[in-house]
Design a protein around this motif. Structure first.
Motif, PDB file in Angstrom:
ATOM      1  N   PRO A 111       0.836  -1.209   0.000  1.00 11.83           N
ATOM      2  CA  PRO A 111       0.000   0.000   0.000  1.00 11.83           C
ATOM      3  C   PRO A 111       0.866   1.253   0.000  1.00 11.83           C
ATOM      4  CG  PRO A 111      -0.825  -1.593   1.593  1.00 11.83           C
ATOM      5  CD  PRO A 111       0.486  -2.124   1.112  1.00 11.83           C
ATOM      6  N   LEU A 151      -2.837   6.141   0.901  1.00 10.80           N
ATOM      7  CA  LEU A 151      -3.452   6.131   2.229  1.00 10.80           C
ATOM      8  C   LEU A 151      -3.831   7.544   2.656  1.00 10.80           C
ATOM      9  CD1 LEU A 151      -4.257   4.652   4.836  1.00 10.80           C
ATOM     10  CD2 LEU A 151      -1.896   4.923   5.619  1.00 10.80           C
ATOM     11  N   LEU A 199      -6.915   8.535   0.809  1.00 10.31           N
ATOM     12  CA  LEU A 199      -8.099   7.924   1.412  1.00 10.31           C
ATOM     13  C   LEU A 199      -8.528   8.703   2.644  1.00 10.31           C
ATOM     14  CD1 LEU A 199     -10.169   5.713   2.184  1.00 10.31           C
ATOM     15  CD2 LEU A 199      -8.255   4.475   3.258  1.00 10.31           C
ATOM     16  N   THR A 205      -6.763   5.689   9.704  1.00 15.62           N
ATOM     17  CA  THR A 205      -7.373   4.483   9.171  1.00 15.62           C
ATOM     18  C   THR A 205      -7.092   3.300  10.082  1.00 15.62           C
ATOM     19  OG1 THR A 205      -7.000   5.349   6.948  1.00 15.62           O
ATOM     20  CG2 THR A 205      -7.491   3.011   7.126  1.00 15.62           C
ATOM     21  N   ILE A 240      -7.841   0.612   0.691  1.00 14.41           N
ATOM     22  CA  ILE A 240      -7.542   2.017   0.383  1.00 14.41           C
ATOM     23  C   ILE A 240      -8.231   2.437  -0.911  1.00 14.41           C
ATOM     24  CG2 ILE A 240      -5.697   3.605  -0.284  1.00 14.41           C
ATOM     25  CD1 ILE A 240      -3.849   2.034   1.629  1.00 14.41           C
ATOM     26  N   ARG A 259     -11.306   5.141  -0.936  1.00 14.12           N
ATOM     27  CA  ARG A 259     -11.008   6.425  -1.594  1.00 14.12           C
ATOM     28  C   ARG A 259     -12.049   6.738  -2.666  1.00 14.12           C
ATOM     29  NH1 ARG A 259      -5.245   7.669  -4.658  1.00 14.12           N
ATOM     30  NH2 ARG A 259      -5.738   9.803  -5.359  1.00 14.12           N
TER      31      ARG A 259
END
Length: 325
Positions: free
Chosen positions: A49, A54, A57, A74, A227, A231
């Motif tokens: 990721p 991230l 998101l 998150t 993610i 998003r």
């Protein structure tokens, strides 16, 4: 019955006990409306990721919740976030009942509070769900802020599990979160977007709490797929607005069916209804023999919770099964 009373979604167990293939799963509070963009999201499974993805998101989720991204991080599902909060605060806890069974597992020490019982005037962490599960109770923000004021005076914390708040945005306390408030919220992605398997959630709170949560979770708190799904979905405001309206209409239709069979629906959360009957396990069994899975409760044999049927055909099947006594 023990497995079915622990949590919903045990379709494999239901098939093993009752047989059948064409099941309607009403045992959870997960939305029957699945965000349609999931099939269009492309994920590169070869890569870790990306931190920039991230951050994107979290920016999208923060904008959707109405908070600053610095006050959000998150987590791999809202329950995991709650367990993290219990460790970070490290103080006695209280939790409103009835509610999630796992709320009692968040704190190393504590005890439950009945719905009408006041929290003690001491440094505790008070945990509640709003909207609540399984009864769908919704507490107005003003009442929650009164509780928060009392807890802050005692150097305690208010933790609100807002896993179902997407369907009732006006009940959220997201706008009250800040560095000067002893308030922590948990939000869930999968329940409203119908993608519970993604295991995505968010912790919202003071920046010091968020920073510590990020440190404990590390650089990759969730998968690249989570993610990407989150998003894109949080940016789909048109679908979100339609889904809220559609779920409210579906809940009203479910209420009509239940009322037709003399069953009074409890709760304001559109994703499920709690009914009280003479013999909850007997009604669970009768519906299961017609391949309709609901949620019974070990702590109250008169309760049965029904999730929202996904379409008119499923609602008709439920109607007929309730009529066939």
């Amino acid at each position: 019955m023990s497995g079915f009373t622990w949590h919903g979604g045990r379709l494999a167990e239901a098939r093993a006990v009752y047989g059948g293939a064409d099941w309607i799963d009403l045992s959870t509070g997960i939305s029957p409306l699945t965000w349609p963009g999931a099939d269009l999201v492309s994920v590169d499974w070869r890569c870790l990721p990306d931190p920039h993805d991230l951050a994107a998101l979290e920016a999208a989720a923060a904008a959707y919740f109405g908070v600053d991204p610095d006050h959000l991080c998150t987590v791999p599902g809202s329950e995991a976030g709650l367990r993290l909060v219990g460790r970070m605060l490290d103080m006695p806890g209280r939790w409103l009942t009835p509610s999630y069974r796992t709320h009692g597992e968040i704190f190393a020490q504590g005890r439950p509070l009945a719905a009408g019982e006041d929290a003690p005037a001491e440094a505790i962490a008070l945990l509640l769900a709003n909207p609540n599960n399984p009864d769908g109770r919704v507490l107005p923000p003003a009442r929650l802020l009164e509780r928060l004021d009392g807890l802050e005076r005692a150097r305690g914390w208010l933790i609100v599990d807002e896993a179902y708040a997407d369907v009732m945005p006006s009940c959220s306390l997201a706008g009250e979160v800040g560095d000067g408030r002893r308030l922590i919220l948990l939000r869930s992605f999968g329940k409203f977007f119908g993608l519970a398997g993604v295991r995505l959630g968010f912790l919202i709170g003071p920046r010091a709490i968020v920073a510590e949560a990020r440190r404990m979770l590390g650089e990759w708190p969730v998968s690249a797929a989570a993610i990407a799904f989150g998003r894109a979905a949080y940016g789909d405001r048109a679908w979100i607005e339609r889904a809220i309206a559609t779920l409210a209409e579906g809940a009203a239709q479910l209420d009509e069916v239940l009322a037709r069979h003399g069953l009074a629906a409890q709760g304001a959360c559109p994703l499920f209804r709690l009914i009280e009957v003479e013999d909850g396990p007997a009604l669970f069994d009768r519906l299961a023999r017609r391949a309709i899975l609901t949620r019974p409760f070990a702590e109250n044999g008169r309760w049965l919770r029904l999730g929202l049927p996904g379409d008119a055909a499923a609602l008709t099947r439920l109607d007929r099964a309730l009529a066939d006594g």
